[in-house]
Design a protein around this motif. Structure first.
Motif, PDB file in Angstrom:
ATOM      1  N   VAL A   1     -14.599  65.938  54.346  1.00 44.37           N
ATOM      2  CA  VAL A   1     -13.174  65.955  54.038  1.00 44.37           C
ATOM      3  C   VAL A   1     -12.859  64.705  53.242  1.00 44.37           C
ATOM      4  CG1 VAL A   1     -10.845  65.973  55.005  1.00 44.37           C
ATOM      5  CG2 VAL A   1     -12.683  67.211  56.144  1.00 44.37           C
ATOM      6  N   ALA A   2     -12.255  64.884  52.101  1.00 46.89           N
ATOM      7  CA  ALA A   2     -11.900  63.742  51.259  1.00 46.89           C
ATOM      8  C   ALA A   2     -10.619  63.105  51.788  1.00 46.89           C
ATOM      9  CB  ALA A   2     -11.708  64.184  49.818  1.00 46.89           C
ATOM     10  N   PHE A   3     -10.625  61.771  51.866  1.00 45.35           N
ATOM     11  CA  PHE A   3      -9.439  61.045  52.319  1.00 45.35           C
ATOM     12  C   PHE A   3      -8.517  60.850  51.127  1.00 45.35           C
ATOM     13  CE2 PHE A   3      -7.183  57.004  52.902  1.00 45.35           C
ATOM     14  CZ  PHE A   3      -6.436  57.335  54.019  1.00 45.35           C
ATOM     15  N   ILE A   4      -7.296  61.256  51.282  1.00 43.05           N
ATOM     16  CA  ILE A   4      -6.315  61.097  50.219  1.00 43.05           C
ATOM     17  C   ILE A   4      -5.417  59.934  50.604  1.00 43.05           C
ATOM     18  CG2 ILE A   4      -4.450  62.194  48.948  1.00 43.05           C
ATOM     19  CD1 ILE A   4      -5.736  64.875  49.676  1.00 43.05           C
ATOM     20  N   SER A   5      -5.456  58.874  49.810  1.00 43.13           N
ATOM     21  CA  SER A   5      -4.625  57.717  50.126  1.00 43.13           C
ATOM     22  C   SER A   5      -3.164  58.022  49.798  1.00 43.13           C
ATOM     23  CB  SER A   5      -5.096  56.503  49.338  1.00 43.13           C
ATOM     24  OG  SER A   5      -4.958  56.750  47.958  1.00 43.13           O
ATOM     25  N   PRO A   6      -2.250  57.428  50.520  1.00 39.64           N
ATOM     26  CA  PRO A   6      -0.838  57.683  50.232  1.00 39.64           C
ATOM     27  C   PRO A   6      -0.450  57.140  48.859  1.00 39.64           C
ATOM     28  CG  PRO A   6      -1.096  56.013  51.950  1.00 39.64           C
ATOM     29  CD  PRO A   6      -2.449  56.542  51.651  1.00 39.64           C
ATOM     30  N   GLN A   7       0.442  57.849  48.210  1.00 37.79           N
ATOM     31  CA  GLN A   7       0.833  57.487  46.860  1.00 37.79           C
ATOM     32  C   GLN A   7       1.944  56.441  46.822  1.00 37.79           C
ATOM     33  OE1 GLN A   7      -0.807  58.655  44.222  1.00 37.79           O
ATOM     34  NE2 GLN A   7      -2.140  59.791  45.609  1.00 37.79           N
ATOM     35  N   THR A   8       2.590  56.197  47.937  1.00 36.80           N
ATOM     36  CA  THR A   8       3.703  55.251  47.943  1.00 36.80           C
ATOM     37  C   THR A   8       3.295  53.959  48.627  1.00 36.80           C
ATOM     38  OG1 THR A   8       4.505  56.119  50.037  1.00 36.80           O
ATOM     39  CG2 THR A   8       5.383  57.119  48.037  1.00 36.80           C
ATOM     40  N   ARG A   9       4.052  52.916  48.319  1.00 31.46           N
ATOM     41  CA  ARG A   9       3.813  51.612  48.920  1.00 31.46           C
ATOM     42  C   ARG A   9       4.473  51.585  50.300  1.00 31.46           C
ATOM     43  NH1 ARG A   9       7.153  47.316  48.731  1.00 31.46           N
ATOM     44  NH2 ARG A   9       6.209  45.375  49.369  1.00 31.46           N
ATOM     45  N   ALA A  10       3.887  50.837  51.222  1.00 25.65           N
ATOM     46  CA  ALA A  10       4.433  50.731  52.564  1.00 25.65           C
ATOM     47  C   ALA A  10       5.765  49.989  52.531  1.00 25.65           C
ATOM     48  CB  ALA A  10       3.449  49.995  53.466  1.00 25.65           C
ATOM     49  N   PRO A  11       6.655  50.273  53.433  1.00 24.01           N
ATOM     50  CA  PRO A  11       7.946  49.573  53.446  1.00 24.01           C
ATOM     51  C   PRO A  11       7.742  48.099  53.813  1.00 24.01           C
ATOM     52  CG  PRO A  11       7.717  50.938  55.390  1.00 24.01           C
ATOM     53  CD  PRO A  11       6.561  51.257  54.509  1.00 24.01           C
ATOM     54  N   PRO A  12       8.684  47.239  53.434  1.00 22.41           N
ATOM     55  CA  PRO A  12       8.537  45.824  53.767  1.00 22.41           C
ATOM     56  C   PRO A  12       8.616  45.625  55.277  1.00 22.41           C
ATOM     57  CG  PRO A  12      10.700  46.258  52.857  1.00 22.41           C
ATOM     58  CD  PRO A  12       9.914  47.513  52.711  1.00 22.41           C
ATOM     59  N   PRO A  13       7.969  44.587  55.763  1.00 23.54           N
ATOM     60  CA  PRO A  13       8.007  44.356  57.207  1.00 23.54           C
ATOM     61  C   PRO A  13       9.426  44.021  57.674  1.00 23.54           C
ATOM     62  CG  PRO A  13       6.933  42.536  56.076  1.00 23.54           C
ATOM     63  CD  PRO A  13       7.164  43.606  55.065  1.00 23.54           C
ATOM     64  N   ARG A  14       9.699  44.253  58.929  1.00 26.63           N
ATOM     65  CA  ARG A  14      11.037  44.056  59.466  1.00 26.63           C
ATOM     66  C   ARG A  14      11.336  42.610  59.775  1.00 26.63           C
ATOM     67  NH1 ARG A  14      11.462  48.520  64.019  1.00 26.63           N
ATOM     68  NH2 ARG A  14      12.528  46.749  64.929  1.00 26.63           N
ATOM     69  N   ALA A  15      10.331  41.866  60.158  1.00 30.03           N
ATOM     70  CA  ALA A  15      10.575  40.472  60.567  1.00 30.03           C
ATOM     71  C   ALA A  15       9.276  39.698  60.372  1.00 30.03           C
ATOM     72  CB  ALA A  15      11.026  40.407  62.001  1.00 30.03           C
TER      73      ALA A  15
END
Length: 99
Positions: free
Chosen positions: A81-95
């Motif tokens: 199974v090929a791993f598909i990386s997410p296309q969006t950037r992670a949200p900024p940390p909260r604190a």
């Protein structure tokens, strides 16, 4: 300092009281059992309370015997199974991290 001594005395008295009540109940049950009985012509309060309690016993569960003809090497075929990386950037940390 006085309250510590009082607290210890009260706790010791509670422990002795619980032990005495349990010992009395055990000796009473050993002597008379669960059957209704009387003490000096008066029905025993302990036997009356115990007779009203109902004990529900669980059913005995039985499990089926394991099948002896199973082969341990039987398994699903491996699929790559090929791993598909997410296309969006992670949200900024909260604190900031807690140190």
């Amino acid at each position: 300092m006085l309250w510590r001594m009082t607290y210890r005395c009260v706790m010791a008295a509670m422990i002795v009281m619980i032990f005495a009540v349990q010992s009395f109940a055990l000796s009473h049950t050993a002597q008379f059992g669960d059957s209704p009985h009387e003490h000096n012509g008066v029905a025993c309060d302990i036997a009356v309370v115990v007779s009203e309690q109902c004990v529900v016993t669980p059913e005995i569960t039985t499990f089926p015997a394991p099948a002896h003809d199973l082969d341990i090497t039987d398994h699903a075929p491996y699929q790559d199974v090929a791993f598909i990386s997410p296309q969006t950037r992670a949200p900024p940390p909260r604190a900031p991290p807690y140190l």
